[in-house]
Motif scaffolding. Structure first.
Motif, short mmCIF file in Angstrom:
data_model
loop_
_atom_site.label_atom_id
_atom_site.label_comp_id
_atom_site.label_asym_id
_atom_site.label_seq_id
_atom_site.Cartn_x
_atom_site.Cartn_y
_atom_site.Cartn_z
N TYR A 89 -53.98 66.86 -36.18
CA TYR A 89 -53.10 67.10 -37.34
C TYR A 89 -52.89 65.81 -38.13
O TYR A 89 -52.88 65.82 -39.37
CB TYR A 89 -51.76 67.66 -36.87
CG TYR A 89 -50.77 67.88 -37.99
CD1 TYR A 89 -50.77 69.07 -38.72
CD2 TYR A 89 -49.84 66.89 -38.34
CE1 TYR A 89 -49.89 69.27 -39.77
CE2 TYR A 89 -48.95 67.09 -39.38
CZ TYR A 89 -48.98 68.27 -40.09
OH TYR A 89 -48.10 68.46 -41.13
N TRP B 20 -49.24 75.10 -31.59
CA TRP B 20 -50.21 74.09 -31.18
C TRP B 20 -49.58 72.72 -30.94
O TRP B 20 -50.05 71.94 -30.10
CB TRP B 20 -51.30 73.94 -32.24
CG TRP B 20 -52.12 75.15 -32.55
CD1 TRP B 20 -52.33 75.70 -33.79
CD2 TRP B 20 -52.88 75.96 -31.64
NE1 TRP B 20 -53.15 76.79 -33.72
CE2 TRP B 20 -53.51 76.97 -32.40
CE3 TRP B 20 -53.08 75.94 -30.26
CZ2 TRP B 20 -54.33 77.95 -31.83
CZ3 TRP B 20 -53.89 76.90 -29.69
CH2 TRP B 20 -54.50 77.89 -30.46
N ARG C 245 -45.77 67.50 -35.60
CA ARG C 245 -46.07 67.27 -37.02
C ARG C 245 -45.03 66.36 -37.67
O ARG C 245 -45.30 65.70 -38.66
CB ARG C 245 -46.12 68.60 -37.77
CG ARG C 245 -47.20 69.57 -37.29
CD ARG C 245 -47.04 70.90 -38.00
NE ARG C 245 -45.71 71.45 -37.79
CZ ARG C 245 -45.10 72.29 -38.62
NH1 ARG C 245 -45.70 72.66 -39.74
NH2 ARG C 245 -43.90 72.75 -38.35
N TYR D 19 -49.63 79.59 -33.31
CA TYR D 19 -49.04 79.24 -34.61
C TYR D 19 -49.37 77.79 -34.95
O TYR D 19 -49.40 76.92 -34.06
CB TYR D 19 -47.52 79.45 -34.57
CG TYR D 19 -47.19 80.87 -34.20
CD1 TYR D 19 -47.03 81.85 -35.17
CD2 TYR D 19 -47.11 81.26 -32.85
CE1 TYR D 19 -46.78 83.17 -34.82
CE2 TYR D 19 -46.86 82.57 -32.49
CZ TYR D 19 -46.69 83.52 -33.48
OH TYR D 19 -46.47 84.82 -33.13
N ASP D 20 -49.58 77.55 -36.23
CA ASP D 20 -49.87 76.21 -36.72
C ASP D 20 -48.56 75.45 -36.89
O ASP D 20 -48.20 75.01 -37.98
CB ASP D 20 -50.63 76.31 -38.06
CG ASP D 20 -51.26 74.99 -38.46
OD1 ASP D 20 -51.64 74.22 -37.56
OD2 ASP D 20 -51.35 74.72 -39.67
N ASP E 145 -45.26 80.58 -40.73
CA ASP E 145 -45.30 80.85 -39.30
C ASP E 145 -44.13 81.72 -38.86
O ASP E 145 -44.25 82.50 -37.91
CB ASP E 145 -45.31 79.53 -38.52
CG ASP E 145 -46.62 78.78 -38.72
OD1 ASP E 145 -47.65 79.26 -38.23
OD2 ASP E 145 -46.61 77.73 -39.38
#
Length: 504
Positions: free
Chosen positions: A262, A447, A353, A476-477, A488
């Motif tokens: 990511y 993830w 993230r 799910y991202d 999501d």
């Protein structure tokens, strides 16, 4: 002096008689603690959901759990949403978060309740109030009634009388109390024959698996249609970074790799930019290469260890030298500090993230979790505002979001053997599936979650007597709370809605 000595002797001789006389008298009765009646706040509402006006009743209330003498020993606060129409065959879903020691506000105000607090979808912080609270188009009210439960010691729930909470703080103890709450709720609401689902997040998935045994087991059982596991932790060996436990390093490796991808640190060219292929290989690498290497320990030659560290660096985006210095065991807390160290950032635990800025860059662990402080204040404000202003809940005591009290007193033992053990509730889930041929399980996992990694949940569900053809996997991202992101959150709602429709 002689007279004084005689007086002392007489006193000593007389003392036992005085003590016996006192012992014969009944001990003064303890003053009974005054326990008020449980509170109940009911109201009627309408939610326009996907173009349909849904009328429903909301009941925010206390339910008292009682001892063998009928005396209240704990109060469990819940918020129930029941659609108008008196349909006793309509599904009901019991929903809770984790901790242990967390209230249910996250799933309540972020995922499935009729109101939703808005958070940025780009993994940035929510900032200062006011926060936007809107009608939730991801609510499940069109397919199921919902009961959001705050376990004892969380939210407005609390021990009563002279109880200190110990009776409710533990894997078994917690599940027993929630099972009793569910029994009371379905009795009072006439819902014994309704399809029933459990939905838990984080430690709430541990609770859900334990509840499968508590509810279905025995001759006074309550059948279940489905169990929804959101960001699951079922086998704690996959999450405990203790000396000698290499299972956790295997469980976390694919999530660490996903976060490196990511942030542009993994070797994307090696996989032609294909994230799915990259994660498939990361799983295989963990089981087929890393696992044997960790088992080998110091019997690996320096050259062998260096070669594996180089391979891992392509996945994890940190230097092979750093990995080799850790003897191939990449602790996620240190990884969160190391991955973006040169850019001056740390990454989140609940959601990798998110990026945070520490006061200095030389420590081996982050100062805090940017994916925690980046959203929690909005949820706390939204839940308190909603309960007090819209639902008119009138309590002076604070709503406990996530305190350390229950967790610090938690009894992690599953039996009385006295032997050290890792908590693993997956066998209870497997037993429930084998004994109930219609019980289905859904795993929803992100993830980028370094709290409850997706591969750890997969590892648990691939054994322990689980019936594989009745497990649904949804990815799910996003991270631990996938509903923080707009797209999501919608996907989670759609996936859960389809699962409930198929299982009723």
């Amino acid at each position: 002096m002689r007279a004084l000595f005689l007086a002392m002797c007489l006193a000593l001789v007389a003392a036992p008689g005085f003590a016996d006389e006192k012992a014969d008298k009944p001990e003064a009765a303890k003053e009974k603690v005054d326990i008020p009646n449980p509170e109940r706040f009911a109201s009627d509402h309408t939610l326009k959901l996907n173009g349909e006006a849904i009328k429903y009743k909301t009941v925010a209330s206390e339910t008292y759990l009682r001892d063998d003498k009928g005396e209240p020993k704990a109060s469990i606060f819940s918020v129930s949403y029941v659609r108008d129409g008196e349909d006793r065959t309509r599904p009901v879903t019991f929903i809770f978060n984790g901790g242990p020691g967390s209230a249910s506000l996250w799933l309540h105000m972020g995922a499935f309740g009729p109101k939703q607090v808005v958070t940025p979808s780009n993994a940035s912080g929510v900032g200062a109030p006011p926060y936007t609270i809107r009608d939730n188009q991801n609510s499940l009210l069109d397919v199921t009634d919902m009961v959001f439960i705050d376990p004892v010691g969380t939210g407005y729930s609390r021990p009563l009388g002279d109880n200190d909470g110990k009776e409710f703080y533990g894997v078994n103890e917690d599940a027993d109390s929630i099972a009793e709450f569910i029994r009371i709720w379905i009795t009072e609401n006439g819902r014994w024959n309704s399809p029933k689902f459990l939905a838990g997040e984080s430690y709430g998935t541990t609770r859900a698996a334990a509840l499968t045994e508590k509810l279905q087991g025995g001759w006074n059982g309550i059948g279940l249609n489905g169990v929804i596991l959101i960001s699951a932790i079922l086998d704690f060996q996959t999450g405990e970074f203790a000396p000698g436990n290499d299972t956790a390093h295997l469980a976390y490796f694919p999530s660490e790799a996903a976060i490196a991808w990511y942030h542009g640190k993994a070797d994307k060219a090696k996989w032609n930019g294909n994230f799915d292929a990259f994660l498939r290989d990361a799983r295989t690498y963990a089981t087929d290469t890393l696992a044997p290497a960790l088992i080998r320990g110091n019997t690996l030659s320096p050259a062998q260890e260096a070669a594996i560290a180089k391979d891992m660096s392509a996945y994890l985006g940190v230097s092979a030298e750093w990995i080799q210095q850790a003897h191939l065991r990449v602790d996620p807390t240190r990884f969160r500090k190391e991955l973006l160290r040169r850019e001056g950032y740390t990454v989140g635990r609940f959601d990798g993230r998110y990026k945070g800025v520490d006061p200095e860059g030389t420590s081996d662990s982050p100062e805090n979790d940017p994916s925690g402080y980046g959203m929690d204040v909005a949820y706390v404000a939204a839940l308190n505002d909603y309960l007090t202003r819209e639902l008119k809940v009138d309590f002076n005591r604070p709503y406990k979001v996530l305190t350390g009290e229950p967790g610090s007193k938690w009894n992690w033992s599953l039996n009385d053997s006295g032997w050290p053990e890792y908590v693993n509730v997956t066998p209870w889930l497997g037993k429930g599936m084998r004994e109930n041929p219609e019980l289905k399980v859904m795993l929803a996992t992100g993830w980028y979650d370094l709290a409850t990694p997706f591969f750890g949940a997969e590892m648990a569900l691939q054994k322990n007597g689980i019936v594989p053809e009745r497990v649904q996997y949804d990815y799910y991202d996003a991270g631990h709370m996938m509903y923080l992101a707009e797209q999501d959150g919608k996907k989670l709602s759609d996936d859960v809605r389809a699962f409930i429709k198929a299982g009723q």
